[in-house]
Design a protein around this motif. Structure first.
Motif, mmCIF file in Angstrom:
data_model
loop_
_atom_site.group_PDB
_atom_site.id
_atom_site.type_symbol
_atom_site.label_atom_id
_atom_site.label_comp_id
_atom_site.label_asym_id
_atom_site.label_seq_id
_atom_site.Cartn_x
_atom_site.Cartn_y
_atom_site.Cartn_z
ATOM 1 N N GLN A 9 1.792 6.678 -6.859
ATOM 2 C CA GLN A 9 0.673 7.517 -7.281
ATOM 3 C C GLN A 9 0.943 8.986 -6.985
ATOM 4 O O GLN A 9 0.669 9.860 -7.814
ATOM 5 C CB GLN A 9 -0.622 7.073 -6.595
ATOM 6 N N CYS A 10 1.469 9.266 -5.808
ATOM 7 C CA CYS A 10 1.762 10.660 -5.436
ATOM 8 C C CYS A 10 2.830 11.258 -6.343
ATOM 9 O O CYS A 10 2.688 12.402 -6.805
ATOM 10 C CB CYS A 10 2.187 10.757 -3.978
ATOM 11 N N MET A 11 3.889 10.515 -6.598
ATOM 12 C CA MET A 11 4.948 11.043 -7.450
ATOM 13 C C MET A 11 4.434 11.289 -8.866
ATOM 14 O O MET A 11 4.757 12.300 -9.484
ATOM 15 C CB MET A 11 6.151 10.100 -7.461
ATOM 16 N N ASP A 12 3.622 10.375 -9.402
ATOM 17 C CA ASP A 12 3.043 10.572 -10.729
ATOM 18 C C ASP A 12 2.131 11.797 -10.750
ATOM 19 O O ASP A 12 2.181 12.612 -11.671
ATOM 20 C CB ASP A 12 2.256 9.334 -11.170
ATOM 21 N N ALA A 27 0.838 -1.205 0.000
ATOM 22 C CA ALA A 27 0.000 0.000 0.000
ATOM 23 C C ALA A 27 0.873 1.254 0.000
ATOM 24 O O ALA A 27 0.569 2.224 -0.711
ATOM 25 C CB ALA A 27 -0.931 -0.008 1.211
ATOM 26 N N TRP A 28 1.961 1.245 0.777
ATOM 27 C CA TRP A 28 2.877 2.388 0.788
ATOM 28 C C TRP A 28 3.530 2.585 -0.570
ATOM 29 O O TRP A 28 3.665 3.702 -1.064
ATOM 30 C CB TRP A 28 3.953 2.213 1.866
ATOM 31 N N THR A 29 3.952 1.489 -1.182
ATOM 32 C CA THR A 29 4.584 1.573 -2.499
ATOM 33 C C THR A 29 3.623 2.183 -3.513
ATOM 34 O O THR A 29 3.989 3.085 -4.269
ATOM 35 C CB THR A 29 5.040 0.171 -2.966
ATOM 36 N N LEU A 30 2.402 1.717 -3.513
ATOM 37 C CA LEU A 30 1.393 2.239 -4.431
ATOM 38 C C LEU A 30 1.123 3.718 -4.163
ATOM 39 O O LEU A 30 1.036 4.530 -5.095
ATOM 40 C CB LEU A 30 0.108 1.420 -4.328
ATOM 41 N N THR A 61 8.198 13.008 4.576
ATOM 42 C CA THR A 61 9.190 14.041 4.276
ATOM 43 C C THR A 61 9.570 14.011 2.799
ATOM 44 O O THR A 61 9.619 15.058 2.140
ATOM 45 C CB THR A 61 10.447 13.856 5.153
ATOM 46 N N ALA A 62 9.818 12.838 2.258
ATOM 47 C CA ALA A 62 10.170 12.720 0.840
ATOM 48 C C ALA A 62 9.043 13.229 -0.048
ATOM 49 O O ALA A 62 9.287 13.943 -1.035
ATOM 50 C CB ALA A 62 10.504 11.278 0.505
ATOM 51 N N LEU A 63 7.803 12.917 0.295
ATOM 52 C CA LEU A 63 6.669 13.382 -0.506
ATOM 53 C C LEU A 63 6.494 14.896 -0.404
ATOM 54 O O LEU A 63 6.172 15.561 -1.396
ATOM 55 C CB LEU A 63 5.391 12.655 -0.086
ATOM 56 N N VAL A 64 6.722 15.463 0.780
ATOM 57 C CA VAL A 64 6.634 16.917 0.938
ATOM 58 C C VAL A 64 7.704 17.597 0.096
ATOM 59 O O VAL A 64 7.426 18.569 -0.614
ATOM 60 C CB VAL A 64 6.750 17.328 2.423
ATOM 61 N N LEU A 117 1.016 21.007 -2.016
ATOM 62 C CA LEU A 117 1.038 20.564 -0.609
ATOM 63 C C LEU A 117 -0.371 20.245 -0.101
ATOM 64 O O LEU A 117 -0.565 19.269 0.621
ATOM 65 C CB LEU A 117 1.666 21.637 0.276
ATOM 66 N N VAL A 118 -1.337 21.058 -0.469
ATOM 67 C CA VAL A 118 -2.722 20.807 -0.042
ATOM 68 C C VAL A 118 -3.211 19.495 -0.643
ATOM 69 O O VAL A 118 -3.832 18.676 0.051
ATOM 70 C CB VAL A 118 -3.639 21.992 -0.409
ATOM 71 N N TRP A 119 -2.922 19.275 -1.921
ATOM 72 C CA TRP A 119 -3.318 18.003 -2.540
ATOM 73 C C TRP A 119 -2.685 16.836 -1.785
ATOM 74 O O TRP A 119 -3.354 15.842 -1.478
ATOM 75 C CB TRP A 119 -2.906 17.962 -4.022
ATOM 76 N N LEU A 120 -1.395 16.949 -1.475
ATOM 77 C CA LEU A 120 -0.690 15.888 -0.757
ATOM 78 C C LEU A 120 -1.303 15.670 0.626
ATOM 79 O O LEU A 120 -1.520 14.530 1.042
ATOM 80 C CB LEU A 120 0.797 16.213 -0.637
ATOM 81 N N ALA A 121 -1.596 16.740 1.332
ATOM 82 C CA ALA A 121 -2.206 16.618 2.666
ATOM 83 C C ALA A 121 -3.533 15.877 2.592
ATOM 84 O O ALA A 121 -3.818 15.004 3.428
ATOM 85 C CB ALA A 121 -2.398 18.002 3.280
ATOM 86 N N GLN A 122 -4.344 16.199 1.607
ATOM 87 C CA GLN A 122 -5.632 15.525 1.446
ATOM 88 C C GLN A 122 -5.443 14.041 1.146
ATOM 89 O O GLN A 122 -6.148 13.190 1.681
ATOM 90 C CB GLN A 122 -6.437 16.189 0.333
ATOM 91 N N ARG A 123 -4.462 13.737 0.324
ATOM 92 C CA ARG A 123 -4.192 12.331 -0.027
ATOM 93 C C ARG A 123 -3.684 11.557 1.190
ATOM 94 O O ARG A 123 -4.084 10.424 1.433
ATOM 95 C CB ARG A 123 -3.173 12.280 -1.169
ATOM 96 N N LEU A 124 -2.806 12.180 1.985
ATOM 97 C CA LEU A 124 -2.306 11.528 3.197
ATOM 98 C C LEU A 124 -3.415 11.349 4.227
ATOM 99 O O LEU A 124 -3.453 10.339 4.937
ATOM 100 C CB LEU A 124 -1.144 12.327 3.784
#
Length: 156
Positions: A27-30, A20-23, A126-129, A44-51
């Motif tokens: 998905q986030c990087m794409d 699940a983490w890999t997926l 951190t890497a995703l941020v 960042l807002v999109w990432l926060a919502q996804r997390l």
């Protein structure tokens, strides 16, 4: 499949599987690659919502630092975090970074009571941020579109 880990104090923490983490990361990087022309705060807002969706978070908060003052850009509706955040706190996670223009940004995540220990996700978040802030620069910004990935999806 998510696993449940029982803690000695009786808390139950959802544990997303490695798959699940890999997926999620892929998905986030794409998605962030496709949003390379958006403002850092939107990314960042999109990432926060996804997390929040992935980890079942109670709340998130995105802020920018302007002349020693934090300005809320967006939040999940719970307002800014009150009080100091200890790096050893398993209920709150604070990640900060700068965009390519040296603007400082802050993302704070808060878990639900009994939720996943956020200390365990710090390196991945951190890497995703950093990716959301533009470091490393998204391949789309340099006109490169994951050439190796295209080779895997080609029909030969």
């Amino acid at each position: 499949m998510d696993e449940a880990v029982s803690e000695p104090d009786g808390r139950i923490m959802a544990s997303p599987s490695p798959e699940a983490w890999t997926l999620l990361i892929e998905q986030c990087m794409d998605e962030l690659d496709g949003r390379d022309r958006e403002l850092p705060e939107d990314r960042l807002v999109w990432l926060a919502q996804r997390l929040q969706e992935f980890l079942g978070l109670r709340a998130w908060w995105v802020a920018a630092a302007f002349e020693r003052e934090l300005v809320t850009v967006d939040s999940s509706g719970h307002g800014p975090v009150q009080g100091p955040i200890d790096r050893g706190d398993d209920a709150q996670l604070l990640i900060d970074g700068c965009d390519p223009d040296a603007q400082e940004w802050l993302l704070v995540l808060q878990r639900e009571p009994g939720g996943y220990d956020l200390r365990l996700v710090r390196p991945l978040v951190t890497a995703l941020v950093y990716a959301a802030l533009g470091f490393p620069r998204a391949p789309a910004a340099s006109a490169v579109r994951w050439p190796a990935r295209r080779m895997l999806h080609s029909t030969a």
